[in-house]
Write an enzyme that holds these catalytic residues in place. Structure first.
Site, PDB file in Angstrom:
ATOM      1  N   GLU A  16       0.797  -1.127   0.048  1.00 26.55           N
ATOM      2  CA  GLU A  16      -0.006   0.177   0.022  1.00 26.55           C
ATOM      3  C   GLU A  16       0.788   1.450  -0.025  1.00 26.55           C
ATOM      4  OE1 GLU A  16      -3.702   1.031   2.702  1.00 26.55           O
ATOM      5  OE2 GLU A  16      -1.941   2.398   3.448  1.00 26.55           O
ATOM      6  N   THR A  47      -4.168   4.955  -1.420  1.00 26.53           N
ATOM      7  CA  THR A  47      -5.157   5.395  -0.578  1.00 26.53           C
ATOM      8  C   THR A  47      -5.855   6.447  -1.315  1.00 26.53           C
ATOM      9  OG1 THR A  47      -3.842   7.069   0.652  1.00 26.53           O
ATOM     10  CG2 THR A  47      -4.078   4.713   1.554  1.00 26.53           C
ATOM     11  N   ALA A  50      -5.952  11.069   3.005  1.00 26.69           N
ATOM     12  CA  ALA A  50      -6.337  10.931   4.341  1.00 26.69           C
ATOM     13  C   ALA A  50      -7.480  11.887   4.759  1.00 26.69           C
ATOM     14  CB  ALA A  50      -5.008  11.488   5.093  1.00 26.69           C
ATOM     15  N   ARG A 107     -16.072   2.185   3.857  1.00 24.96           N
ATOM     16  CA  ARG A 107     -16.742   3.259   4.625  1.00 24.96           C
ATOM     17  C   ARG A 107     -15.933   4.518   4.675  1.00 24.96           C
ATOM     18  NH1 ARG A 107     -18.445   4.198  10.572  1.00 24.96           N
ATOM     19  NH2 ARG A 107     -16.357   4.819  10.528  1.00 24.96           N
ATOM     20  N   HIS A 154     -13.372  -3.873  15.582  1.00 22.22           N
ATOM     21  CA  HIS A 154     -13.501  -2.373  15.024  1.00 22.22           C
ATOM     22  C   HIS A 154     -13.665  -1.437  16.157  1.00 22.22           C
ATOM     23  CE1 HIS A 154     -15.150   0.602  12.886  1.00 22.22           C
ATOM     24  NE2 HIS A 154     -14.669   0.307  11.890  1.00 22.22           N
TER      25      HIS A 154
END
Length: 301
Positions: A16, A47, A50, A107, A154
């Site tokens: 990543e 990604t 942020a 999400r 979570h």
């Protein structure tokens, strides 16, 4: 597409990366990619930005670089909490235009002071939206959708069993591959895999590994993920935290030790959170490459 890796029966090794800060040129991550491609990853995820950033231009540019220049399959993150359905459709159209086929449907993080749009409350709703988008455009290649998972509780869940129920909803909605949040206790991950098996979650699950090279980064990640820190890890941090070079080397060694144990136990893949540091990724790759080479041979015996 990433789902073709499942058919190869190989142990997946992926990375990543993230877009640079607004004050940094995008070329700074391009040089990172040029080094990472030499490590032969099965794919590289990027990604979306942020804190729920709505601007995905840099992410798309990075994903295109991964595919067109590095000749590695890209996976682009897509967090939906702060998107309307119109936003999501626009983003998917951008992905199509850029030739990006693999999406990590998320999400996404809640942003302080910002109210979620409300069109998507959970990732499974985004996954169904993407599937509907594909059905409306049968003339184009369909997206391959990945999902995220938490080996430990979570931060917003009441129990690990609720977590598994929600994860099953993602898979039933169409997620074909799962990437785990980082963890530092492999036993937690093995227990998670057992819960997945019992629930009937049978898609590939990659273990998310982050080499911790300074105390500040681990404190931030633990606050976001609720990852448990085993005594072996906290003892390491306490002993070497005042010595930057020592804590870097100890963090790399700890990550290597995790990967050796995970691959030995037959995990389906390792997803390495590189933090855009190709030097650390290379050290881990060189220490573990032979394990990935022989893993499919061992599994066939």
């Amino acid at each position: 597409m990433i789902n073709e890796l499942t058919l190869s029966k190989k142990t997946i090794f992926s990375f990543e990366v993230f877009p640079p800060k607004k004050t940094m040129p995008i070329d700074s991550v391009f040089s990172t990619l040029d080094e990472l491609k030499d490590l032969n990853p099965d794919f590289i995820s990027v990604t979306f930005g942020a804190g729920g950033s709505e601007n995905c231009d840099n992410s798309i540019a990075i994903a295109k670089r991964i595919k067109d220049v590095c000749h590695v399959e890209p996976v682009i993150h897509m967090p939906c909490l702060n998107m309307t359905r119109a936003d999501a459709k626009f983003v998917l159209e951008q992905f199509k235009q850029a030739g990006i086929d693999n999406i990590l449907a998320l999400r996404g993080d809640k942003v302080e002071g910002k109210t979620p749009c409300g069109d998507f409350k959970h990732a499974d709703e985004l996954i169904r939206f993407i599937k509907d988008f594909d059905n409306e455009h049968p003339e184009k290649t369909s997206f391959n959708i990945l999902g995220a998972c938490y080996p430990e509780l979570h931060p917003e869940s009441s129990s690990v069993y609720d977590d598994i129920d929600f994860l099953k909803q993602k898979v039933d909605a169409g997620a074909t591959h799962l990437l785990s949040q980082l963890f530092f206790d492999n036993d937690q991950f093995y227990r998670f895999l057992e819960r997945c098996k019992i629930k009937g979650i049978n898609v590939p699950i990659e273990a998310g590994i982050m080499p911790v090279t300074n105390k500040k980064s681990i404190e931030r990640m633990v606050s976001l993920t609720n990852a448990k820190l085993p005594k072996k890890f906290t003892d390491m941090m306490a002993r070497y935290e005042a010595f930057p070079e020592a804590i870097r080397d100890a963090g790399i060694a700890y990550a290597i030790d995790q990967i050796v144990d995970l691959v030995t136990h037959g995990v389906q893949g390792i997803h390495l959170y590189t933090m855009n540091n190709p030097h650390i990724a290379r050290k881990i790759y060189e220490a573990t490459k032979s394990l990935f080479d022989v893993a499919p041979i061992i599994s066939e015996r």
